[in-house]
Design a protein around this motif. Structure first.
Motif, PDB file in Angstrom:
ATOM      1  N   ALA A 122      -3.775 -31.505  -1.651  1.00  0.00           N
ATOM      2  CA  ALA A 122      -3.512 -31.876  -0.260  1.00  0.00           C
ATOM      3  C   ALA A 122      -3.006 -30.675   0.532  1.00  0.00           C
ATOM      4  O   ALA A 122      -3.427 -30.438   1.672  1.00  0.00           O
ATOM      5  CB  ALA A 122      -2.501 -33.017  -0.212  1.00  0.00           C
ATOM      6  N   LEU A 123      -2.118 -29.893  -0.071  1.00  0.00           N
ATOM      7  CA  LEU A 123      -1.571 -28.723   0.610  1.00  0.00           C
ATOM      8  C   LEU A 123      -2.618 -27.620   0.762  1.00  0.00           C
ATOM      9  O   LEU A 123      -2.751 -27.019   1.833  1.00  0.00           O
ATOM     10  CB  LEU A 123      -0.361 -28.198  -0.161  1.00  0.00           C
ATOM     11  CG  LEU A 123       0.917 -29.025  -0.021  1.00  0.00           C
ATOM     12  CD1 LEU A 123       1.933 -28.631  -1.085  1.00  0.00           C
ATOM     13  CD2 LEU A 123       1.513 -28.845   1.373  1.00  0.00           C
ATOM     14  N   CYS A 124      -3.351 -27.341  -0.305  1.00  0.00           N
ATOM     15  CA  CYS A 124      -4.358 -26.280  -0.243  1.00  0.00           C
ATOM     16  C   CYS A 124      -5.400 -26.570   0.826  1.00  0.00           C
ATOM     17  O   CYS A 124      -5.732 -25.704   1.649  1.00  0.00           O
ATOM     18  CB  CYS A 124      -5.037 -26.117  -1.603  1.00  0.00           C
ATOM     19  SG  CYS A 124      -4.049 -25.262  -2.847  1.00  0.00           S
ATOM     20  N   ARG A 125      -5.916 -27.780   0.832  1.00  0.00           N
ATOM     21  CA  ARG A 125      -6.971 -28.102   1.790  1.00  0.00           C
ATOM     22  C   ARG A 125      -6.439 -28.140   3.213  1.00  0.00           C
ATOM     23  O   ARG A 125      -7.143 -27.752   4.151  1.00  0.00           O
ATOM     24  CB  ARG A 125      -7.624 -29.422   1.393  1.00  0.00           C
ATOM     25  CG  ARG A 125      -8.427 -29.297   0.098  1.00  0.00           C
ATOM     26  CD  ARG A 125      -9.052 -30.595  -0.353  1.00  0.00           C
ATOM     27  NE  ARG A 125      -9.921 -30.382  -1.513  1.00  0.00           N
ATOM     28  CZ  ARG A 125     -10.589 -31.340  -2.139  1.00  0.00           C
ATOM     29  NH1 ARG A 125     -10.492 -32.597  -1.709  1.00  0.00           N
ATOM     30  NH2 ARG A 125     -11.354 -31.061  -3.175  1.00  0.00           N
ATOM     31  N   THR A 126      -5.201 -28.582   3.386  1.00  0.00           N
ATOM     32  CA  THR A 126      -4.599 -28.556   4.718  1.00  0.00           C
ATOM     33  C   THR A 126      -4.437 -27.121   5.202  1.00  0.00           C
ATOM     34  O   THR A 126      -4.568 -26.836   6.401  1.00  0.00           O
ATOM     35  CB  THR A 126      -3.233 -29.264   4.703  1.00  0.00           C
ATOM     36  OG1 THR A 126      -3.409 -30.620   4.278  1.00  0.00           O
ATOM     37  CG2 THR A 126      -2.597 -29.265   6.083  1.00  0.00           C
ATOM     38  N   CYS A 127      -4.180 -26.205   4.270  1.00  0.00           N
ATOM     39  CA  CYS A 127      -4.019 -24.785   4.612  1.00  0.00           C
ATOM     40  C   CYS A 127      -5.349 -24.041   4.679  1.00  0.00           C
ATOM     41  O   CYS A 127      -5.370 -22.821   4.886  1.00  0.00           O
ATOM     42  CB  CYS A 127      -3.115 -24.103   3.585  1.00  0.00           C
ATOM     43  SG  CYS A 127      -1.389 -24.628   3.626  1.00  0.00           S
ATOM     44  N   GLY A 128      -6.455 -24.739   4.486  1.00  0.00           N
ATOM     45  CA  GLY A 128      -7.760 -24.103   4.570  1.00  0.00           C
ATOM     46  C   GLY A 128      -8.191 -23.373   3.323  1.00  0.00           C
ATOM     47  O   GLY A 128      -9.088 -22.520   3.382  1.00  0.00           O
ATOM     48  N   LEU A 129      -7.586 -23.698   2.173  1.00  0.00           N
ATOM     49  CA  LEU A 129      -7.975 -23.084   0.905  1.00  0.00           C
ATOM     50  C   LEU A 129      -8.962 -24.007   0.188  1.00  0.00           C
ATOM     51  O   LEU A 129      -8.589 -25.116  -0.216  1.00  0.00           O
ATOM     52  CB  LEU A 129      -6.750 -22.867   0.012  1.00  0.00           C
ATOM     53  CG  LEU A 129      -5.743 -21.800   0.442  1.00  0.00           C
ATOM     54  CD1 LEU A 129      -4.496 -21.882  -0.429  1.00  0.00           C
ATOM     55  CD2 LEU A 129      -6.364 -20.409   0.354  1.00  0.00           C
ATOM     56  N   PRO A 130     -10.217 -23.594   0.012  1.00  0.00           N
ATOM     57  CA  PRO A 130     -11.179 -24.432  -0.720  1.00  0.00           C
ATOM     58  C   PRO A 130     -10.678 -24.669  -2.146  1.00  0.00           C
ATOM     59  O   PRO A 130     -10.332 -23.723  -2.859  1.00  0.00           O
ATOM     60  CB  PRO A 130     -12.463 -23.593  -0.717  1.00  0.00           C
ATOM     61  CG  PRO A 130     -12.289 -22.621   0.407  1.00  0.00           C
ATOM     62  CD  PRO A 130     -10.822 -22.328   0.470  1.00  0.00           C
ATOM     63  N   SER A 131     -10.635 -25.913  -2.563  1.00  0.00           N
ATOM     64  CA  SER A 131     -10.041 -26.222  -3.865  1.00  0.00           C
ATOM     65  C   SER A 131     -10.595 -27.538  -4.378  1.00  0.00           C
ATOM     66  O   SER A 131     -11.148 -28.339  -3.625  1.00  0.00           O
ATOM     67  CB  SER A 131      -8.513 -26.292  -3.751  1.00  0.00           C
ATOM     68  OG  SER A 131      -8.128 -27.117  -2.663  1.00  0.00           O
ATOM     69  N   ARG A 132     -10.418 -27.756  -5.683  1.00  0.00           N
ATOM     70  CA  ARG A 132     -10.904 -28.999  -6.275  1.00  0.00           C
ATOM     71  C   ARG A 132     -10.039 -29.389  -7.467  1.00  0.00           C
ATOM     72  O   ARG A 132      -9.339 -28.567  -8.064  1.00  0.00           O
ATOM     73  CB  ARG A 132     -12.362 -28.880  -6.696  1.00  0.00           C
ATOM     74  CG  ARG A 132     -12.614 -27.876  -7.805  1.00  0.00           C
ATOM     75  CD  ARG A 132     -14.048 -27.948  -8.275  1.00  0.00           C
ATOM     76  NE  ARG A 132     -14.307 -27.054  -9.395  1.00  0.00           N
ATOM     77  CZ  ARG A 132     -15.285 -27.220 -10.271  1.00  0.00           C
ATOM     78  NH1 ARG A 132     -16.097 -28.245 -10.168  1.00  0.00           N
ATOM     79  NH2 ARG A 132     -15.464 -26.364 -11.263  1.00  0.00           N
ATOM     80  N   TYR A 133     -10.123 -30.656  -7.816  1.00  0.00           N
ATOM     81  CA  TYR A 133      -9.409 -31.248  -8.947  1.00  0.00           C
ATOM     82  C   TYR A 133     -10.201 -30.962 -10.219  1.00  0.00           C
ATOM     83  O   TYR A 133     -11.413 -31.136 -10.255  1.00  0.00           O
ATOM     84  CB  TYR A 133      -9.302 -32.749  -8.709  1.00  0.00           C
ATOM     85  CG  TYR A 133      -8.527 -33.554  -9.729  1.00  0.00           C
ATOM     86  CD1 TYR A 133      -7.227 -33.972  -9.458  1.00  0.00           C
ATOM     87  CD2 TYR A 133      -9.107 -33.947 -10.931  1.00  0.00           C
ATOM     88  CE1 TYR A 133      -6.525 -34.756 -10.367  1.00  0.00           C
ATOM     89  CE2 TYR A 133      -8.411 -34.724 -11.845  1.00  0.00           C
ATOM     90  CZ  TYR A 133      -7.118 -35.129 -11.556  1.00  0.00           C
ATOM     91  OH  TYR A 133      -6.429 -35.903 -12.463  1.00  0.00           O
ATOM     92  N   VAL A 134      -9.501 -30.509 -11.257  1.00  0.00           N
ATOM     93  CA  VAL A 134     -10.152 -30.203 -12.529  1.00  0.00           C
ATOM     94  C   VAL A 134      -9.454 -30.983 -13.638  1.00  0.00           C
ATOM     95  O   VAL A 134      -8.225 -31.059 -13.686  1.00  0.00           O
ATOM     96  CB  VAL A 134     -10.088 -28.697 -12.850  1.00  0.00           C
ATOM     97  CG1 VAL A 134     -10.749 -28.408 -14.196  1.00  0.00           C
ATOM     98  CG2 VAL A 134     -10.758 -27.883 -11.749  1.00  0.00           C
TER      99      VAL A 134
END
Length: 224
Positions: A192-204
């Motif tokens: 939630a924090l990464c995507r709000t900050c514009g960092l492309p990320s995913r659950y692994v």
């Protein structure tokens, strides 16, 4: 022969092969009909420095239909359909992978531009507290790895690892409000924090050496 992970100097290893075998068993209090089940347990053929050597999934239920397909990330998805399950169904998944640390952990072109990696999921919607934290963290850390590291530290300091206080439907906002949870909750809050900050990320979801169960963590996709 099994190897104790702590006894190996992994920094000097040129190649490592792993065999993972998992059994999933679901029991029901009474017979059920028209079972539809999805298994996401087989990794992509190649990802970064990891290469899949072979895999197999078996279903211990007469009459079950098993279909497989690849998702957008290359994971092998198994869809299992059964007209009737009397009491239980069991799946056995096996996969062998090889890793060569000398190979760079690089992804195919297009990942950074994939909007999916920046979209909030139903479990990672940002509430006011997450939005405020994202603003504060973005203000003190440069976008990219420094910001990802700062978010990781913030989540670790804000949460306590505790079993049986959350479930598979617990949202990131709820887990953060509680201040406790397990690996999936830590991952949801960081996502939630990464995507709000514009960092492309995913659950692994994957395995740690020496531990039998699966774990969850976050993968942040950054330019080289």
């Amino acid at each position: 022969m099994a190897i104790e992970p702590a006894s190996v100097d992994w920094s000097s290893a040129r190649r490592a092969s792993y065999l993972v075998r998992q059994t999933f068993r679901y029991e029901y209090p009474e017979p059920i009909r028209d079972l539809s089940h999805r298994l996401v347990v087989i990794p992509p053929e190649r990802f970064g420095d990891q290469r899949r050597l072979w895999h197999d999934v078996s279903v211990a239920l007469d009459g079950a239909l098993v279909e497989n397909r690849n998702d957008r990330f290359g994971n092998v998805i198994f869809d299992v359909f059964a007209p009737r399950v009397a009491a239980a169904i069991e799946f056995v998944a096996e996969v062998s992978v090889e890793r060569r640390p000398a190979e760079p952990n690089r992804l195919a072109d297009g990942w950074l531009a994939d909007g999916y990696l920046l979209e909030a999921s139903p479990l990672t919607q940002a509430d006011d507290r997450i939005l405020r934290a994202a603003d504060d963290l973005s203000a003190v850390a440069e976008w990219g790895l420094p910001l990802a590291d700062r978010i990781n530290d913030w989540v670790y300091q804000s949460m306590t690892y505790r079993y049986e206080v959350t479930g598979v439907r617990t949202t990131a906002a709820a887990a953060l409000e509680l201040g406790a949870g397990v690996c999936q909750d830590y991952a949801h809050v960081m996502l939630a924090l990464c995507r709000t900050c514009g960092l492309p990320s995913r659950y692994v979801s994957g395995h740690l050496l020496g531990q039998g169960g699966t774990h969850a963590w976050v993968e942040v996709i950054l330019p080289t």
